[in-house]
Design a protein around this motif. Structure first.
Motif, PDB file in Angstrom:
ATOM      1  N   HIS A 266      -6.308 -12.513  16.553  1.00 30.61           N
ATOM      2  CA  HIS A 266      -5.349 -12.228  17.635  1.00 30.61           C
ATOM      3  C   HIS A 266      -5.982 -11.147  18.517  1.00 30.61           C
ATOM      4  CE1 HIS A 266      -1.591 -11.997  19.673  1.00 30.61           C
ATOM      5  NE2 HIS A 266      -0.811 -11.493  18.740  1.00 30.61           N
ATOM      6  N   GLY A 267      -5.315 -10.029  18.715  1.00 25.36           N
ATOM      7  CA  GLY A 267      -5.803  -9.008  19.661  1.00 25.36           C
ATOM      8  C   GLY A 267      -7.107  -8.360  19.254  1.00 25.36           C
ATOM      9  N   ALA A 269      -9.653  -9.667  18.524  1.00 25.81           N
ATOM     10  CA  ALA A 269     -10.802 -10.461  18.972  1.00 25.81           C
ATOM     11  C   ALA A 269     -11.569  -9.772  20.099  1.00 25.81           C
ATOM     12  CB  ALA A 269     -10.344 -11.853  19.414  1.00 25.81           C
ATOM     13  N   LYS A 296     -20.012 -25.280   8.822  1.00 26.92           N
ATOM     14  CA  LYS A 296     -18.778 -25.146   8.020  1.00 26.92           C
ATOM     15  C   LYS A 296     -18.954 -24.192   6.844  1.00 26.92           C
ATOM     16  CE  LYS A 296     -16.076 -27.349  10.443  1.00 26.92           C
ATOM     17  NZ  LYS A 296     -15.324 -26.414  11.210  1.00 26.92           N
ATOM     18  N   MET A 303     -16.352 -15.526  18.640  1.00 32.28           N
ATOM     19  CA  MET A 303     -15.166 -14.750  18.983  1.00 32.28           C
ATOM     20  C   MET A 303     -14.906 -14.894  20.481  1.00 32.28           C
ATOM     21  SD  MET A 303     -14.402 -14.003  16.055  1.00 32.28           S
ATOM     22  CE  MET A 303     -12.894 -13.100  16.286  1.00 32.28           C
ATOM     23  N   GLY A 304     -13.628 -14.952  20.838  1.00 35.00           N
ATOM     24  CA  GLY A 304     -13.279 -15.148  22.249  1.00 35.00           C
ATOM     25  C   GLY A 304     -13.246 -16.614  22.631  1.00 35.00           C
ATOM     26  N   PHE A 305     -13.416 -17.500  21.646  1.00 33.74           N
ATOM     27  CA  PHE A 305     -13.336 -18.949  21.895  1.00 33.74           C
ATOM     28  C   PHE A 305     -12.217 -19.546  21.075  1.00 33.74           C
ATOM     29  CE2 PHE A 305     -17.183 -18.834  24.166  1.00 33.74           C
ATOM     30  CZ  PHE A 305     -17.267 -20.033  24.854  1.00 33.74           C
ATOM     31  N   HIS A 307      -8.104 -21.354  20.980  1.00 32.14           N
ATOM     32  CA  HIS A 307      -6.739 -20.848  21.076  1.00 32.14           C
ATOM     33  C   HIS A 307      -5.806 -21.865  20.463  1.00 32.14           C
ATOM     34  CE1 HIS A 307      -3.048 -19.202  22.785  1.00 32.14           C
ATOM     35  NE2 HIS A 307      -3.733 -18.080  22.897  1.00 32.14           N
ATOM     36  N   ASP A 365      -9.798 -12.841  25.566  1.00 33.58           N
ATOM     37  CA  ASP A 365     -10.603 -11.761  24.999  1.00 33.58           C
ATOM     38  C   ASP A 365     -12.084 -11.885  25.309  1.00 33.58           C
ATOM     39  OD1 ASP A 365      -8.461 -10.435  23.739  1.00 33.58           O
ATOM     40  OD2 ASP A 365      -8.438 -11.972  22.190  1.00 33.58           O
ATOM     41  N   PHE A 386      -4.970  -3.710  24.586  1.00 33.14           N
ATOM     42  CA  PHE A 386      -4.190  -4.950  24.500  1.00 33.14           C
ATOM     43  C   PHE A 386      -2.752  -4.594  24.094  1.00 33.14           C
ATOM     44  CE2 PHE A 386      -4.907  -9.639  22.987  1.00 33.14           C
ATOM     45  CZ  PHE A 386      -3.606  -9.990  23.332  1.00 33.14           C
TER      46      PHE A 386
HETATM   47  N1  CMC Z   1     -15.700 -20.856  16.764  1.00 37.65           N
HETATM   48  C1  CMC Z   1     -16.053 -21.952  16.049  1.00 37.65           C
HETATM   49  N2  CMC Z   1     -15.183 -22.884  15.627  1.00 37.65           N
HETATM   50  C2  CMC Z   1     -13.898 -22.702  15.928  1.00 37.65           C
HETATM   51  C3  CMC Z   1     -13.442 -21.582  16.657  1.00 37.65           C
HETATM   52  C4  CMC Z   1     -14.398 -20.646  17.073  1.00 37.65           C
HETATM   53  N3  CMC Z   1     -14.024 -19.559  17.763  1.00 37.65           N
HETATM   54  N4  CMC Z   1     -12.096 -21.654  16.808  1.00 37.65           N
HETATM   55  C5  CMC Z   1     -11.712 -22.787  16.192  1.00 37.65           C
HETATM   56  N5  CMC Z   1     -12.798 -23.423  15.663  1.00 37.65           N
HETATM   57  C6  CMC Z   1     -12.802 -24.731  14.969  1.00 37.65           C
HETATM   58  C7  CMC Z   1     -12.267 -24.606  13.550  1.00 37.65           C
HETATM   59  O1  CMC Z   1     -13.307 -24.369  12.632  1.00 37.65           O
HETATM   60  C8  CMC Z   1     -11.626 -25.961  13.366  1.00 37.65           C
HETATM   61  O2  CMC Z   1     -12.656 -26.901  13.150  1.00 37.65           O
HETATM   62  P1  CMC Z   1     -12.406 -28.172  12.160  1.00 37.65           P
HETATM   63  O3  CMC Z   1     -11.313 -28.969  12.823  1.00 37.65           O
HETATM   64  O4  CMC Z   1     -13.712 -28.882  12.112  1.00 37.65           O
HETATM   65  O5  CMC Z   1     -11.974 -27.589  10.844  1.00 37.65           O
HETATM   66  C9  CMC Z   1     -11.033 -26.266  14.733  1.00 37.65           C
HETATM   67  O6  CMC Z   1     -11.852 -25.544  15.665  1.00 37.65           O
HETATM   68  C10 CMC Z   1      -9.573 -25.822  14.888  1.00 37.65           C
HETATM   69  O7  CMC Z   1      -9.496 -24.436  14.560  1.00 37.65           O
HETATM   70  P2  CMC Z   1      -8.250 -23.761  13.852  1.00 37.65           P
HETATM   71  O8  CMC Z   1      -8.700 -22.533  13.155  1.00 37.65           O
HETATM   72  O9  CMC Z   1      -7.524 -24.782  13.037  1.00 37.65           O
HETATM   73  O10 CMC Z   1      -7.364 -23.411  15.122  1.00 37.65           O
HETATM   74  P3  CMC Z   1      -6.157 -22.384  15.162  1.00 37.65           P
HETATM   75  O11 CMC Z   1      -5.285 -22.840  16.253  1.00 37.65           O
HETATM   76  O12 CMC Z   1      -5.542 -22.225  13.817  1.00 37.65           O
HETATM   77  O13 CMC Z   1      -6.852 -20.986  15.527  1.00 37.65           O
HETATM   78  C11 CMC Z   1      -7.819 -19.220  16.785  1.00 37.65           C
HETATM   79  C12 CMC Z   1      -6.895 -20.450  16.803  1.00 37.65           C
HETATM   80  C13 CMC Z   1      -7.683 -18.472  18.107  1.00 37.65           C
HETATM   81  C14 CMC Z   1      -7.380 -18.257  15.651  1.00 37.65           C
HETATM   82  C15 CMC Z   1      -9.285 -19.686  16.557  1.00 37.65           C
HETATM   83  O14 CMC Z   1      -9.699 -20.523  17.628  1.00 37.65           O
HETATM   84  C16 CMC Z   1     -10.246 -18.521  16.397  1.00 37.65           C
HETATM   85  O15 CMC Z   1     -10.409 -18.008  15.274  1.00 37.65           O
HETATM   86  N6  CMC Z   1     -10.907 -18.043  17.513  1.00 37.65           N
HETATM   87  C17 CMC Z   1     -11.744 -16.891  17.461  1.00 37.65           C
HETATM   88  C18 CMC Z   1     -10.891 -15.625  17.497  1.00 37.65           C
HETATM   89  C19 CMC Z   1     -10.319 -15.371  18.883  1.00 37.65           C
HETATM   90  O16 CMC Z   1     -11.011 -15.434  19.889  1.00 37.65           O
HETATM   91  N7  CMC Z   1      -9.018 -15.010  18.913  1.00 37.65           N
HETATM   92  C20 CMC Z   1      -8.322 -14.655  20.149  1.00 37.65           C
HETATM   93  C21 CMC Z   1      -7.252 -15.647  20.515  1.00 37.65           C
HETATM   94  S1  CMC Z   1      -6.636 -15.425  22.199  1.00 37.65           S
HETATM   95  C22 CMC Z   1      -5.908 -13.882  22.262  1.00 37.65           C
HETATM   96  C23 CMC Z   1      -4.857 -13.613  21.265  1.00 37.65           C
HETATM   97  O17 CMC Z   1      -4.124 -14.493  20.809  1.00 37.65           O
HETATM   98  O18 CMC Z   1      -4.716 -12.454  20.911  1.00 37.65           O
END
Ligand code: CMC
Length: 429
Positions: A266-267, A269, A296, A303-305, A307, A365, A386
């Motif tokens: 979340h924040g 990140a 895997k 990070m930052g990718f 949502h 982020d 944030f």
């Molecule tokens: N890098 C690589 N792979 C990723 C990423 C990433 N940043 N994010 C998701 N994936 C893959 C994940 O491994 C999964 O793959 P598979 O279907 O093959 O298992 C697929 O994409 C779906 O991911 P998920 O974890 O099920 O998705 P989610 O909706 O539960 O999580 C998230 C969303 C934001 C937690 C996640 O995308 C993530 O960890 N991102 C990096 C942390 C980040 O930037 N967070 C800030 C979010 S925006 C601001 C805020 O909310 O505060």
């Protein structure tokens, strides 16, 4: 309220169950599953992927289109034309203020910027190297011990004063948490300054000299607060609502929100993005990190990718990227290596089938840390910033819930533990 119905049939259950379906002004229809419990059924939705936990009129997101609206106004229009405090008013009261309302609102926020003097001694209980988010969790919760005249949640006036106090005091507490960590004296707020300017004054000023805050940096800071102001039912806002649903006071609820915000999914990140860009260090190493993100067996993520809701560009990231370009240009920083790495990383990831198939785009982020770094904000303060910006969103949602009809939040579970069994005394185990 509803003229549509969903019909559910369940193996082993006689007949079918009719469930009302509601339509909002925008967005998908919502099936009201409240009647299921009377039929001995619960829904199962870990992570709340398909669950609307409440009705709300504050913020709307269309994740497929990359749209974010506050009270109907697109975020890019607000970022371009509004400022943080005007957006706070909009989120809290539902409409943009007229000139008199704006003057009154800004004036009232300014009158609440100082914190009770005893709060400064509270900081001494923390280790000097404490993370500022750890300090914020503690001191914001502690506000409930100082402002008893704004903790009666049944009193509308108390709720409004709590909102003013939180919006006004968060920058003061945030700057104090930084000053404590570097061993400098706390700075009192200067109410002749704008909101973001005052924050920078309390962060970077010192009592020996007058502050000279660059208007360029103050504007960039204000835009960062604005872009973080609200984001509907995210993890921290839902935490605030859940804590508030038990009748807890607003300061305690916001402290709970700060705790939820801190995590790197979340924040947290924004801090993690900058650390990642620094670790990458050079454009030539991007491929290595992209491969790790796709592996895997490697827990590393870009990070930052990605949502939970956006399956397109996060509209805040677009504004943030433009702002990063503007701020660096205005500051005369024409070759910030981290921005070059970020831009190339974005390009490579957006062309990679792994990211395309999973619809992983840069989020808010991804670029915010580059602007914050240019402003001179230390990385450990990114998530605190944030939290300062998001405070108004938390309060607006808390207030919307408390002033409407609500029940204590109480999710159910799919129990997969032991069935009932008899206690075994210690010599029989
Ligand atoms: N890098 C690589 N792979 C990723 C990423 C990433 N940043 N994010 C998701 N994936 C893959 C994940 O491994 C999964 O793959 P598979 O279907 O093959 O298992 C697929 O994409 C779906 O991911 P998920 O974890 O099920 O998705 P989610 O909706 O539960 O999580 C998230 C969303 C934001 C937690 C996640 O995308 C993530 O960890 N991102 C990096 C942390 C980040 O930037 N967070 C800030 C979010 S925006 C601001 C805020 O909310 O505060």
């Amino acid at each position: 309220m509803s003229d549509k119905k969903a019909t559910l049939t369940v193996d082993g259950l006689d007949g079918s169950i009719e469930l009302p379906v509601y339509s909002g002004t925008l967005g998908p229809n919502v099936v009201d599953v409240g009647a299921l419990t009377g039929k001995g059924l619960f829904t199962y939705d870990p992570g709340f992927v398909s669950t609307a936990a409440c009705e709300s009129q504050i913020t709307y997101i269309d994740g497929e289109q990359g749209v974010l609206l506050h009270r109907g106004y697109p975020i890019d229009q607000l970022a371009e034309n509004s400022d943080y405090l005007e957006t706070c008013y909009l989120l809290l009261y539902g409409e943009l203020p007229n000139a008199a309302q704006q003057e009154h609102f800004v004036g009232t926020v300014k009158r609440h910027t100082m914190v009770h003097e005893q709060i400064s001694t509270f900081f001494n209980g923390f280790r000097r190297d404490a993370h500022p988010m750890a300090i914020m969790c503690g001191v914001v919760g502690a506000l409930s011990a100082f402002y008893h005249d704004s903790t009666d949640i049944s009193d509308e006036n108390h709720r409004e004063v709590a909102a003013f106090r939180l919006i006004a005091k968060m920058p003061t507490l945030a700057a104090m948490s930084y000053k404590f960590s570097v061993g400098q004296p706390f700075m009192y707020p200067d109410n002749s300054m704008g909101y973001a300017e005052n924050f920078l004054h309390m962060m970077f000023g010192n009592p020996c000299e007058p502050s000279n805050i660059s208007p360029v940096l103050a504007k960039a800071m204000d835009r960062i607060f604005l872009l973080h102001a609200d984001h509907e039912q995210n993890a921290s806002t839902s935490t605030v609502r859940l804590a508030g649903s038990s009748g807890a006071n607003p300061f305690a609820c916001i402290a709970a929100g700060i705790a939820a915000l801190w995590g790197p999914s979340h924040g947290g990140a924004n801090e993690a993005v900058l650390e990642m860009l620094e670790e990458i260090g050079d454009v030539s190493r991007i491929d290595e990190f992209v491969s790790r993100a796709k592996d895997k067996d490697d827990p590393f993520r870009l990070m930052g990718f990605g949502h939970r809701v956006y399956k397109n560009f996060d509209p805040r990231a677009k504004v943030m990227k433009e702002a990063a370009d503007e701020v660096l240009a205005e500051l005369g920083i024409d070759n910030e290596p981290l921005l070059a790495i970020a831009k190339r990383l974005e390009q490579i990831a957006l062309e990679d089938p792994y990211f395309i198939e999973r619809k992983l785009y840069p989020n808010v982020d991804f670029y915010s840390g580059i602007i914050l770094k240019a402003i001179g904000i230390p990385t450990s303060m990114f998530t605190v910033i944030f939290a300062v910006g998001r405070t108004v969103g938390w309060i607006a949602h808390w207030h919307e819930m408390i002033s409407g009809s609500y029940r204590i939040g109480r999710p159910r579970q799919l129990y997969t533990g032991y069935p009932q069994r008899d206690y075994v005394s210690i010599d029989g185990r």
